[in-house]
Design a protein around this motif. Structure first.
Motif, PDB file in Angstrom:
ATOM      1  N   VAL A   1       0.859  -1.190   0.000  1.00 22.56           N
ATOM      2  CA  VAL A   1       0.000   0.000   0.000  1.00 22.56           C
ATOM      3  C   VAL A   1       0.892   1.235   0.000  1.00 22.56           C
ATOM      4  N   SER A   2       0.926   1.942  -1.117  1.00 18.65           N
ATOM      5  CA  SER A   2       1.842   3.073  -1.259  1.00 18.65           C
ATOM      6  C   SER A   2       1.153   4.381  -0.911  1.00 18.65           C
ATOM      7  N   GLY A   3       1.918   5.306  -0.340  1.00 21.39           N
ATOM      8  CA  GLY A   3       1.410   6.628  -0.024  1.00 21.39           C
ATOM      9  C   GLY A   3       0.552   6.644   1.231  1.00 21.39           C
TER      10      GLY A   3
ATOM     11  N   PHE B   1      -3.263   8.360   3.055  1.00 19.35           N
ATOM     12  CA  PHE B   1      -4.646   8.614   2.675  1.00 19.35           C
ATOM     13  C   PHE B   1      -5.273   9.654   3.601  1.00 19.35           C
ATOM     14  N   ASP B   2      -6.256  10.352   3.064  1.00 20.01           N
ATOM     15  CA  ASP B   2      -6.995  11.351   3.840  1.00 20.01           C
ATOM     16  C   ASP B   2      -8.256  10.773   4.460  1.00 20.01           C
ATOM     17  N   PHE B   3      -8.664   9.611   3.989  1.00 17.35           N
ATOM     18  CA  PHE B   3      -9.852   8.942   4.514  1.00 17.35           C
ATOM     19  C   PHE B   3      -9.630   7.442   4.389  1.00 17.35           C
ATOM     20  N   ALA B   4      -9.914   6.721   5.450  1.00 17.08           N
ATOM     21  CA  ALA B   4      -9.871   5.259   5.418  1.00 17.08           C
ATOM     22  C   ALA B   4     -11.089   4.725   6.152  1.00 17.08           C
ATOM     23  N   TYR B   5     -11.607   3.629   5.671  1.00 20.47           N
ATOM     24  CA  TYR B   5     -12.762   3.030   6.332  1.00 20.47           C
ATOM     25  C   TYR B   5     -12.709   1.519   6.227  1.00 20.47           C
ATOM     26  N   ASP B   6     -13.301   0.878   7.214  1.00 21.17           N
ATOM     27  CA  ASP B   6     -13.530  -0.569   7.165  1.00 21.17           C
ATOM     28  C   ASP B   6     -14.991  -0.804   7.506  1.00 21.17           C
ATOM     29  N   TRP B   7     -15.749  -1.250   6.532  1.00 19.15           N
ATOM     30  CA  TRP B   7     -17.171  -1.497   6.731  1.00 19.15           C
ATOM     31  C   TRP B   7     -17.387  -2.962   7.082  1.00 19.15           C
ATOM     32  N   GLU B   8     -17.781  -3.205   8.335  1.00 19.23           N
ATOM     33  CA  GLU B   8     -18.052  -4.557   8.813  1.00 19.23           C
ATOM     34  C   GLU B   8     -16.884  -5.512   8.519  1.00 19.23           C
TER      35      GLU B   8
ATOM     36  N   ASN C   1      -1.670  -0.081  11.963  1.00 24.47           N
ATOM     37  CA  ASN C   1      -1.512  -0.069  10.503  1.00 24.47           C
ATOM     38  C   ASN C   1      -2.423   0.977   9.864  1.00 24.47           C
ATOM     39  N   VAL C   2      -3.653   1.087  10.356  1.00 28.69           N
ATOM     40  CA  VAL C   2      -4.551   2.124   9.852  1.00 28.69           C
ATOM     41  C   VAL C   2      -3.939   3.495  10.090  1.00 28.69           C
ATOM     42  N   TYR C   3      -3.459   3.707  11.290  1.00 27.49           N
ATOM     43  CA  TYR C   3      -2.840   4.992  11.642  1.00 27.49           C
ATOM     44  C   TYR C   3      -1.653   5.300  10.739  1.00 27.49           C
ATOM     45  N   LYS C   4      -0.876   4.262  10.454  1.00 30.61           N
ATOM     46  CA  LYS C   4       0.356   4.435   9.671  1.00 30.61           C
ATOM     47  C   LYS C   4       0.092   4.902   8.248  1.00 30.61           C
ATOM     48  N   ILE C   5      -1.020   4.487   7.650  1.00 35.21           N
ATOM     49  CA  ILE C   5      -1.270   4.830   6.246  1.00 35.21           C
ATOM     50  C   ILE C   5      -2.080   6.111   6.079  1.00 35.21           C
ATOM     51  N   LEU C   6      -2.429   6.760   7.189  1.00 38.26           N
ATOM     52  CA  LEU C   6      -3.219   7.985   7.106  1.00 38.26           C
ATOM     53  C   LEU C   6      -2.346   9.224   7.245  1.00 38.26           C
ATOM     54  N   SER C   7      -2.773  10.286   6.605  1.00 36.72           N
ATOM     55  CA  SER C   7      -2.088  11.566   6.719  1.00 36.72           C
ATOM     56  C   SER C   7      -2.614  12.328   7.930  1.00 36.72           C
ATOM     57  N   ARG C   8      -1.879  13.356   8.331  1.00 38.21           N
ATOM     58  CA  ARG C   8      -2.276  14.147   9.495  1.00 38.21           C
ATOM     59  C   ARG C   8      -3.672  14.741   9.283  1.00 38.21           C
ATOM     60  N   GLY C   9      -4.526  14.594  10.296  1.00 36.90           N
ATOM     61  CA  GLY C   9      -5.878  15.128  10.213  1.00 36.90           C
ATOM     62  C   GLY C   9      -6.861  14.281   9.422  1.00 36.90           C
TER      63      GLY C   9
END
Length: 210
Positions: free
Chosen positions: A102-104, A106-113, A129-137
């Motif tokens: 997973v490169s780069g 993200f400004d929004f991430a979600y896991d639906w169910e 891991n979710v935290y790691k791939i997200l950008s500040r804010g």
């Protein structure tokens, strides 16, 4: 659920018979977009399955990367996106692994169910891991089965589904404890969600990276 089992499920069970596969995007996700709580941006769909919701968001201008551990699911998702003429990126990756695929960020991430497939002993690895791939804010959105839900005939935390998977049913306090070290919680509540086997109760989280 073991990741190897996920790919076997996609290989052997028709999509129409998978309890989590719905082509219609869930109301809670649609409302986030309609109310402007999330706007078109770089987005990660975690545990994307056949890519239905990634395709929905991409059609609205989101730049979506769908991630799933099942190569079969990812193949299906790519085919669906191509048939609909929608541009998405889909990658096979273990969401409890290093996520090198997973490169780069993200400004929004979600896991639906998806989170109810991850047992408590692995959840800190996942949320890091979710935290790691997200950008500040960035915004993180998650919906998982609530332990208030009567589905699958019990009140226990671990319950077995009709297709043989075992799920973990969460409380709001467990989700708060999980995400609070990494995210500022904007909304945390229990909601009713429609499903193939009828409505069910789910813990709804909307949070911000900090």
């Amino acid at each position: 659920m073991k990741y190897a089992d996920v790919d076997r499920i996609y290989q052997t069970i028709p999509l129409d018979n998978l309890p989590w596969n719905n082509e219609t995007p869930p109301d809670a996700l649609v409302r986030l977009v309609q109310e402007g709580k999330v706007r078109p941006c770089r987005t990660a769909d975690l545990g994307c399955g056949a890519g239905n919701y990634a395709i929905y968001l991409a059609g609205l201008g989101f730049e979506v990367t769908g991630v799933d551990s099942s190569p079969t699911a990812i193949t299906i998702a790519r085919e669906h996106a191509e048939k609909r003429g929608v541009r998405c990126r889909f990658v096979v990756a273990d969401l409890l692994g290093g996520l090198q695929e997973v490169s780069g960020t993200f400004d929004f991430a979600y896991d639906w169910e998806f989170l109810h497939h991850i047992f408590p002993e692995d959840r800190e690895t996942y949320i890091k891991n979710v935290y790691k791939i997200l950008s500040r804010g960035a915004t993180y959105f998650s919906v998982c089965f609530s332990d208030d839900d009567p589905q699958f005939g019990g009140t226990g935390k671990y319950r077995t589904t009709r297709i043989g998977t075992t799920l973990y049913f969460s409380s709001e306090s467990e989700i708060r404890e999980l995400v609070s070290p990494y995210f500022t919680i904007r909304e945390l509540k229990t909601i009713d969600v429609s499903g193939k086997s009828g409505p069910h109760r789910a813990v709804y989280l909307l949070a911000e990276w900090r």
